[in-house]
Design an enzyme around this catalytic site. Structure first.
Site, PDB file in Angstrom:
ATOM      1  N   VAL A  14      35.992  51.326  26.442  1.00 43.95           N
ATOM      2  CA  VAL A  14      34.629  51.797  26.711  1.00 43.95           C
ATOM      3  C   VAL A  14      34.621  53.317  26.881  1.00 43.95           C
ATOM      4  O   VAL A  14      33.786  54.015  26.297  1.00 43.95           O
ATOM      5  CB  VAL A  14      34.044  51.107  27.963  1.00 43.95           C
ATOM      6  N   ILE A  39      42.196  57.421  39.752  1.00 43.33           N
ATOM      7  CA  ILE A  39      41.101  57.226  40.723  1.00 43.33           C
ATOM      8  C   ILE A  39      41.582  56.639  42.056  1.00 43.33           C
ATOM      9  O   ILE A  39      40.825  56.618  43.022  1.00 43.33           O
ATOM     10  CB  ILE A  39      39.942  56.363  40.151  1.00 43.33           C
ATOM     11  N   ALA A  60      39.741  50.984  35.194  1.00 46.11           N
ATOM     12  CA  ALA A  60      39.936  49.684  35.860  1.00 46.11           C
ATOM     13  C   ALA A  60      41.260  49.096  35.421  1.00 46.11           C
ATOM     14  O   ALA A  60      41.804  49.474  34.380  1.00 46.11           O
ATOM     15  CB  ALA A  60      38.794  48.727  35.493  1.00 46.11           C
ATOM     16  N   THR A  62      42.153  46.062  33.847  1.00 41.50           N
ATOM     17  CA  THR A  62      41.328  45.070  33.158  1.00 41.50           C
ATOM     18  C   THR A  62      42.116  43.863  32.661  1.00 41.50           C
ATOM     19  O   THR A  62      41.497  42.886  32.247  1.00 41.50           O
ATOM     20  CB  THR A  62      40.604  45.700  31.953  1.00 41.50           C
ATOM     21  N   THR A 101      31.753  43.615  35.837  1.00 44.38           N
ATOM     22  CA  THR A 101      32.106  42.516  34.937  1.00 44.38           C
ATOM     23  C   THR A 101      31.398  41.196  35.232  1.00 44.38           C
ATOM     24  O   THR A 101      31.034  40.919  36.382  1.00 44.38           O
ATOM     25  CB  THR A 101      33.633  42.282  35.031  1.00 44.38           C
ATOM     26  N   TYR A 125      41.193  39.638  39.553  1.00 46.47           N
ATOM     27  CA  TYR A 125      40.394  40.636  38.825  1.00 46.47           C
ATOM     28  C   TYR A 125      38.933  40.574  39.275  1.00 46.47           C
ATOM     29  O   TYR A 125      38.331  41.586  39.646  1.00 46.47           O
ATOM     30  CB  TYR A 125      40.523  40.391  37.320  1.00 46.47           C
ATOM     31  N   LYS A 129      36.962  43.415  41.427  1.00 47.43           N
ATOM     32  CA  LYS A 129      35.816  44.100  40.802  1.00 47.43           C
ATOM     33  C   LYS A 129      34.569  43.936  41.686  1.00 47.43           C
ATOM     34  O   LYS A 129      33.781  44.866  41.836  1.00 47.43           O
ATOM     35  CB  LYS A 129      35.556  43.560  39.396  1.00 47.43           C
TER      36      LYS A 129
HETATM   37  N1  NAP Z   1      36.590  44.820  27.898  1.00 52.87           N
HETATM   38  C1  NAP Z   1      35.775  43.878  28.364  1.00 52.87           C
HETATM   39  O1  NAP Z   1      35.593  42.832  27.735  1.00 52.87           O
HETATM   40  C2  NAP Z   1      35.054  44.088  29.659  1.00 52.87           C
HETATM   41  C3  NAP Z   1      34.198  43.069  30.097  1.00 52.87           C
HETATM   42  C4  NAP Z   1      33.517  43.235  31.296  1.00 52.87           C
HETATM   43  C5  NAP Z   1      33.670  44.395  32.015  1.00 52.87           C
HETATM   44  N2  NAP Z   1      34.521  45.355  31.586  1.00 52.87           N
HETATM   45  C6  NAP Z   1      34.669  46.564  32.418  1.00 52.87           C
HETATM   46  O2  NAP Z   1      34.453  47.706  31.608  1.00 52.87           O
HETATM   47  C7  NAP Z   1      35.195  48.808  32.133  1.00 52.87           C
HETATM   48  C8  NAP Z   1      35.960  49.462  31.005  1.00 52.87           C
HETATM   49  O3  NAP Z   1      36.859  48.496  30.474  1.00 52.87           O
HETATM   50  P1  NAP Z   1      37.616  48.696  29.099  1.00 52.87           P
HETATM   51  O4  NAP Z   1      37.328  47.520  28.259  1.00 52.87           O
HETATM   52  O5  NAP Z   1      37.387  50.057  28.558  1.00 52.87           O
HETATM   53  O6  NAP Z   1      39.108  48.552  29.634  1.00 52.87           O
HETATM   54  P2  NAP Z   1      40.429  49.287  29.175  1.00 52.87           P
HETATM   55  O7  NAP Z   1      40.420  49.483  27.698  1.00 52.87           O
HETATM   56  O8  NAP Z   1      41.560  48.522  29.799  1.00 52.87           O
HETATM   57  O9  NAP Z   1      40.319  50.713  29.847  1.00 52.87           O
HETATM   58  C9  NAP Z   1      40.518  50.905  31.222  1.00 52.87           C
HETATM   59  C10 NAP Z   1      41.116  52.273  31.403  1.00 52.87           C
HETATM   60  O10 NAP Z   1      41.300  52.516  32.789  1.00 52.87           O
HETATM   61  C11 NAP Z   1      42.500  53.229  32.939  1.00 52.87           C
HETATM   62  N3  NAP Z   1      43.030  53.127  34.301  1.00 52.87           N
HETATM   63  C12 NAP Z   1      43.743  52.130  34.866  1.00 52.87           C
HETATM   64  N4  NAP Z   1      44.062  52.436  36.125  1.00 52.87           N
HETATM   65  C13 NAP Z   1      43.531  53.668  36.372  1.00 52.87           C
HETATM   66  C14 NAP Z   1      43.523  54.536  37.491  1.00 52.87           C
HETATM   67  N5  NAP Z   1      44.161  54.210  38.633  1.00 52.87           N
HETATM   68  N6  NAP Z   1      42.890  55.724  37.381  1.00 52.87           N
HETATM   69  C15 NAP Z   1      42.271  56.083  36.239  1.00 52.87           C
HETATM   70  N7  NAP Z   1      42.263  55.322  35.137  1.00 52.87           N
HETATM   71  C16 NAP Z   1      42.879  54.120  35.209  1.00 52.87           C
HETATM   72  C17 NAP Z   1      43.430  52.625  31.918  1.00 52.87           C
HETATM   73  O11 NAP Z   1      44.483  53.515  31.630  1.00 52.87           O
HETATM   74  P3  NAP Z   1      45.993  52.952  31.448  1.00 52.87           P
HETATM   75  O12 NAP Z   1      45.895  51.909  30.381  1.00 52.87           O
HETATM   76  O13 NAP Z   1      46.746  54.174  31.062  1.00 52.87           O
HETATM   77  O14 NAP Z   1      46.380  52.405  32.786  1.00 52.87           O
HETATM   78  C18 NAP Z   1      42.488  52.431  30.730  1.00 52.87           C
HETATM   79  O15 NAP Z   1      42.485  53.563  29.886  1.00 52.87           O
HETATM   80  C19 NAP Z   1      36.047  48.236  33.260  1.00 52.87           C
HETATM   81  O16 NAP Z   1      35.416  48.487  34.484  1.00 52.87           O
HETATM   82  C20 NAP Z   1      36.048  46.741  33.004  1.00 52.87           C
HETATM   83  O17 NAP Z   1      36.210  46.028  34.204  1.00 52.87           O
HETATM   84  C21 NAP Z   1      35.214  45.248  30.412  1.00 52.87           C
END
Ligand code: NAP
Length: 292
Positions: A14, A39, A60, A62, A101, A125, A129
């Protein structure tokens, strides 16, 4: 709209799309990866957030199974981290949109979950969240929580649609669970909604953003194959119990945008329409703006 958009977790699915879109819209963008802004570090936020910024917390843990295996890490990243971000935003006078989520719900309901429906997360998770949502609103009551679900790009990453797209282009069958139902969300539609929320005209503290309609993972996979002209019979239904996974998933987590639309968000388009647009883009990540 604020002059500067600050994005945490900017290397994620995202965050990456949001950063590209913010730049395309002419914003000054500060897209910060995990390495740049962790964070969970309570002192870090003040280095990155200034008055008038729009901060979108996309950071997050995730991976639902990793979270189950390491609840302390999940709590630190999904619950305490967002609280740190919220405190910093409240302190300097920045706007905050925090992404959450569908997994905050238990999955017992059989019609789409709206904002007022009872939460009841099944997994670490989901619980962390949900704690993150509460911590953010306690630290900053005028922050906005955006819950979304089953997000995909359809490009070259590891999201469900991207993976099914690659499977459709190769040979063989693929087994997909037919007993988990949710609302697929094209990342482009989510990001457009995040910008609407970022304008600050919607006063609801919690919003839902997902494409309209619901399907099972099996139906979603078949839809990918159909859009690409591949033989849908190569997608086989299995029950999720046949796939050993550490964390439980809600059997039903479709999101309703009824209240969110009433609050001012643009009504969502049907998930099949959004999927068709995503799959019409080049598979090599062509629809993903480049990482800034
Ligand atoms: N993807 C879905 O289907 C989905 C569905 C519902 C909600 N969401 C929500 O949408 C949001 C974005 O998700 P996404 O799909 O983009 O997930 P993602 O691709 O896993 O991206 C999450 C990012 O957060 C980073 N991160 C992890 N720990 C961190 C920390 N301590 N400080 C700063 N950054 C950190 C990760 O970096 P590293 O990999 O380097 O650790 C990764 O780049 C999240 O809040 C997730 O809960 C996603």
């Amino acid at each position: 709209m604020p002059a500067r958009v600050v994005i945490t977790g900017a290397a994620g699915q995202v965050g990456r799309f949001l950063a590209g879109e913010a730049a395309r819209r002419g914003h000054d963008v500060s897209a910060l990866t995990h390495r740049q802004w962790d964070i969970t570090d309570p002192d870090a936020a003040q280095r990155f957030v200034a008055a008038g910024d729009l901060v979108v917390n996309c950071a997050a843990l995730t991976n639902v199974d990793d979270a189950e295996a390491d609840p302390d890490a999940a709590y630190a990243i999904n619950a305490v981290g967002p609280e740190n971000v919220a405190h910093a935003c409240a302190r300097v006078g920045a706007r905050l949109v925090h992404v959450s989520t569908d997994y905050v719900f238990s999955g017992e309901q059989r019609h789409p979950y709206d904002i007022g429906d009872q939460t009841g997360p099944l997994s670490v998770y989901g619980r962390t969240k949900l704690a993150g949502e509460r911590n953010v609103l306690a630290a900053m009551p005028d922050a906005t929580i955006v819950r979304t679900s089953w997000v995909y790009t359809g490009g070259e990453g590891n999201d469900f649609v991207a993976v099914m797209r690659r499977r459709a282009a190769s040979d063989g069958t693929v087994a997909v669970a037919d007993d988990q139902t949710g609302s697929p969300t094209y990342v482009k539609d989510l990001v457009n909604a995040l910008f609407e929320v970022g304008e600050g005209r919607i006063s609801e503290p919690i919003l839902h953003v997902a494409n309209a309609g619901a399907c099972s993972r099996f139906e979603q996979a078949r839809a990918v194959f159909e859009e690409l002209g591949a033989d849908q019979r190569r997608v086989r239904p299995v029950s999720s119990g046949q796939v050993a996974r550490r964390a439980p998933r809600p059997a039903y987590s479709a999101l309703s945008m009824t209240t969110s639309v009433r609050a001012g968000l643009t009504p969502p388009r049907p998930w099949r329409v959004a999927l068709a647009e995503a799959l019409a883009q080049p598979a090599g990540g062509g629809q993903l703006p480049s990482t800034p």
